[in-house]
Design a protein around this motif. Structure first.
Motif, PDB file in Angstrom:
ATOM      1  N   ILE A   1       0.883  -1.179   0.000  1.00 45.63           N
ATOM      2  CA  ILE A   1       0.000   0.000   0.000  1.00 45.63           C
ATOM      3  C   ILE A   1       0.912   1.218   0.000  1.00 45.63           C
ATOM      4  N   ARG A   2       0.723   2.118  -0.988  1.00 47.57           N
ATOM      5  CA  ARG A   2       1.560   3.330  -1.063  1.00 47.57           C
ATOM      6  C   ARG A   2       0.671   4.567  -1.038  1.00 47.57           C
ATOM      7  N   GLY A   3       0.852   5.420  -0.047  1.00 52.29           N
ATOM      8  CA  GLY A   3       0.098   6.676   0.021  1.00 52.29           C
ATOM      9  C   GLY A   3       0.950   7.799   0.549  1.00 52.29           C
ATOM     10  N   ASN A   4       0.370   9.016   0.633  1.00 56.63           N
ATOM     11  CA  ASN A   4       1.076  10.092   1.325  1.00 56.63           C
ATOM     12  C   ASN A   4       0.705  10.030   2.808  1.00 56.63           C
ATOM     13  N   GLY A   5       1.261  10.923   3.583  1.00 59.51           N
ATOM     14  CA  GLY A   5       1.049  10.862   5.022  1.00 59.51           C
ATOM     15  C   GLY A   5      -0.421  10.891   5.406  1.00 59.51           C
ATOM     16  N   SER A   6      -1.175  11.805   4.812  1.00 58.27           N
ATOM     17  CA  SER A   6      -2.596  11.928   5.157  1.00 58.27           C
ATOM     18  C   SER A   6      -3.369  10.677   4.774  1.00 58.27           C
TER      19      SER A   6
ATOM     20  N   ASP B   1      -3.608  15.927  -2.166  1.00 56.70           N
ATOM     21  CA  ASP B   1      -2.425  16.496  -1.519  1.00 56.70           C
ATOM     22  C   ASP B   1      -2.438  16.169  -0.028  1.00 56.70           C
ATOM     23  N   SER B   2      -1.262  16.067   0.525  1.00 54.54           N
ATOM     24  CA  SER B   2      -1.130  15.670   1.926  1.00 54.54           C
ATOM     25  C   SER B   2      -1.100  16.884   2.830  1.00 54.54           C
ATOM     26  N   LEU B   3      -1.680  16.755   4.006  1.00 54.29           N
ATOM     27  CA  LEU B   3      -1.534  17.781   5.028  1.00 54.29           C
ATOM     28  C   LEU B   3      -0.539  17.343   6.103  1.00 54.29           C
ATOM     29  N   HIS B   4       0.024  16.149   5.933  1.00 51.94           N
ATOM     30  CA  HIS B   4       0.936  15.606   6.924  1.00 51.94           C
ATOM     31  C   HIS B   4       2.284  15.288   6.288  1.00 51.94           C
ATOM     32  N   GLU B   5       3.345  15.501   7.064  1.00 52.94           N
ATOM     33  CA  GLU B   5       4.655  15.025   6.669  1.00 52.94           C
ATOM     34  C   GLU B   5       4.659  13.484   6.731  1.00 52.94           C
TER      35      GLU B   5
ATOM     36  N   THR C   1       1.373  16.518 -11.443  1.00 51.13           N
ATOM     37  CA  THR C   1       0.199  15.715 -11.095  1.00 51.13           C
ATOM     38  C   THR C   1       0.477  14.245 -11.382  1.00 51.13           C
ATOM     39  N   ALA C   2       0.000  13.408 -10.479  1.00 51.71           N
ATOM     40  CA  ALA C   2       0.119  11.950 -10.623  1.00 51.71           C
ATOM     41  C   ALA C   2       1.536  11.428 -10.429  1.00 51.71           C
ATOM     42  N   SER C   3       2.441  12.248  -9.908  1.00 51.64           N
ATOM     43  CA  SER C   3       3.791  11.715  -9.654  1.00 51.64           C
ATOM     44  C   SER C   3       3.740  10.665  -8.545  1.00 51.64           C
ATOM     45  N   GLY C   4       2.867  10.842  -7.587  1.00 45.81           N
ATOM     46  CA  GLY C   4       2.690   9.806  -6.559  1.00 45.81           C
ATOM     47  C   GLY C   4       2.123   8.523  -7.158  1.00 45.81           C
ATOM     48  N   CYS C   5       1.125   8.679  -8.030  1.00 48.14           N
ATOM     49  CA  CYS C   5       0.566   7.512  -8.736  1.00 48.14           C
ATOM     50  C   CYS C   5       1.654   6.802  -9.528  1.00 48.14           C
ATOM     51  N   ALA C   6       2.543   7.576 -10.138  1.00 49.99           N
ATOM     52  CA  ALA C   6       3.580   6.981 -10.986  1.00 49.99           C
ATOM     53  C   ALA C   6       4.563   6.169 -10.154  1.00 49.99           C
ATOM     54  N   VAL C   7       4.897   6.649  -8.965  1.00 48.91           N
ATOM     55  CA  VAL C   7       5.835   5.871  -8.158  1.00 48.91           C
ATOM     56  C   VAL C   7       5.161   4.590  -7.662  1.00 48.91           C
ATOM     57  N   THR C   8       3.868   4.652  -7.391  1.00 43.89           N
ATOM     58  CA  THR C   8       3.169   3.402  -7.032  1.00 43.89           C
ATOM     59  C   THR C   8       3.215   2.410  -8.193  1.00 43.89           C
TER      60      THR C   8
END
Lengths: 276, 276, 276
Positions: free
Chosen positions: B127-132, B149-153, B201-208
């Protein structure tokens, strides 16, 4: 090289299609997969056409009669999209407009294969696939590809393409290291292009869209239009490669080069040869 | 720096994944959001994998068994897409193939949270996500993010990630200024990358997606594959940034750099450290 | 030029919107067409906003109240998407948030025209279209455009725009070689931009998204926000053109330039003039 081209009519044919496209800016309706929409629209705009991504079945009776050709690409097919594809193909036929089929990843499933065979019943003007896709269609069998990527060289699919052209009445076009075009009798090979273009997602979809635009210019010469579109797209890639550092910059420079292609370059560098 | 890497096995691990990916070109099925399809497909192609964006539930029985891993991303989830996601995860499990979940914007709604929790019941490998997103999943509550977008580190989410890893059995990966990977016990941080990548946009999706490709190479070492994918993607961004003038050119150069990454660069510049 | 701008308040207004956007990073919900998602998300990120492509009707009650504005674009409308658009517009109204309508290709069909007229009943804050789209809306008739491309100059649509602004209560914005903005009484023209931007697919959609972001900053001054967004986007294109070789590199440099726009450039080069 200029000499060779003087005895080869394809440079001037290709230029004639491209310059007419820029002048007439035909409206091309694209019912295409979700991955390819951006690249297809930008390819068509750069080439001089006017793309319209309109896929609701409710809009086809109003909209499709005003288009100059229709592109149908099954890359992300779901059952909800298929009736609109059939309706658009039907309206194109009814109004005497050409339509072009991209059987993307047709070998992925029985559902997709059946859908493509049903679409072929609706008499596409041109069918453009990679080697595995054309073999799948011709043999009506699945499992011959690897998703959207081909496991076959284009030349392996040549007999399948001829057979499909004869049975369907369509011009059949195979992408590969050489791109082949056949009407079942004649075969030409378009030699422009380069391997890195396969590392750009939807580059195959984009050349099918360009074929749809070229066919709009002269629907009664779809064989010539298809071969010319292959070479013009490949040539734009070759020129773009001069500035590119990898597949993403190649994608950008390819579109820029397509927009800027001039008569001299097309006349001298389009390379299409007869195989029949 | 070379010294540090000699005592750190992650450079050679990362290179081993990337070079195997280029050699084997595994087929990765992506059921992903509409925004990310182009970038994901181009990222996977540049890295050497073979992406297939196939999301109709009708195609999963025929197609999914032939894939080497499955990516599921809920970024533009609607009720129509969820059954296909579950079916693909089920087939992956049945055939012993890894699958990776991107719970994009999971905190946006109760519908999305419930869907993600149901998907987690189907035992994702990673499972890959941002902090939030990781905090939302771990607490099963909405409202902790700001859309995608994340609100958490990422470091704020570390305990949530460990807890989620233990309860789900998945490797949990958090994107952020440092990317963290945990199996519930071990924690490593991947330090490559740069802040401007969040403006693509979608750079997080791309790393997943890249994680899904790396995991396909060696499903029994998903922890190592995930950390390596983070660093390889971040490193491509760092090298791309040398040529970039802003987020759009960074996107292009990142893909070009991923395509061109060589052994020496990976060995010397991958930076992954242990936190446990 | 500096002198002209000292007597023209639009440079400092535009800068105030852009710098506030960067500081506040408002959450913009985008229910938009499939072609435009990538460019819209990247445009909003580059400008400093936080885009969220969330279009399931199930998510609107949870999510839309937290957004600062909503963008609705009908470019690839199907009947399944329309209820979510209406629901989002309704929630925006209920919570006093602005929402912006892009009636993309509204003249393509009766279905699309009816949908847009129903959406206008829900009181958009701003309507942004090209000349043909605004004329179609104002006359409630189809067939006046060419897919997403305009057959009319923006100035031809000025009376239609005024009339639509009066009847709808919306600010009406027309893209073209000069971009016009009217509230039914006042008219301003935004002169930044260049023709090649029309060769970038979804560039019109992207400027509507930027309008939605600017309007989020100050919803009670939507007229000023809209004109400023037009000029800032056009100015980013002008600066990007300095590095571009064609439409694809212009797209990239436009986004990079939007990200990097500084106060001096905005103050000196924004050109908005009064026409009323």
């Amino acid at each position: 090289m200029a000499e060779q081209e003087e005895t080869n009519p394809w440079g001037s044919k290709s230029w004639s299609y491209l310059s007419s496209l820029r002048q007439q800016s035909p409206l091309i309706q694209c019912i295409t997969n979700l991955v390819s929409m951006d690249l297809i629209a930008n390819t068509l705009l750069a080439a001089g056409a006017s793309p319209a991504m309109i896929h609701s079945i409710l809009e086809i009776p109003d909209f499709t009669p005003h288009t100059q050709s229709v592109l149908i690409n099954v890359g992300t097919l779901t059952p909800e999209w298929l009736p609109a594809m059939k309706a658009a193909a039907g309206v194109a036929n009814q109004f005497g407009k050409p339509w072009v089929l991209d059987p993307a990843a047709v070998g992925a499933s029985g559902f997709r294969l059946k859908a493509c065979l049903e679409l072929i019943e609706l008499k596409p003007t041109v069918i453009r696939g990679n080697g595995s896709e054309i073999i799948s269609l011709s043999m009506a069998s699945i499992g011959s590809g690897k998703g959207a990527d081909s496991l076959h060289e284009s030349s392996d699919a040549l007999e399948a393409a001829k057979s499909l052209a004869k049975s369907s009445g369509a011009i059949v076009a195979i992408s590969g290291s050489v791109d082949f075009v056949t009407d079942g009798q004649r075969v030409v090979g378009a030699h422009n292009g380069l391997p890195m273009m396969q590392k750009i997602t939807a580059s195959g979809c984009a050349v099918t869209a360009l074929i749809a635009a070229f066919v709009a210019i002269n629907p009664t010469h779809a064989f010539e239009a298809t071969a010319s579109a292959f070479s013009v797209f490949g040539l734009a890639g070759e020129i773009g490669m001069g500035l590119a550092k990898g597949p993403a910059s190649l994608r950008m420079h390819l579109i820029d080069s397509l927009y800027a292609l001039d008569q001299e370059t097309v006349l001298h560098r389009v390379k299409i040869t007869s195989f029949s």
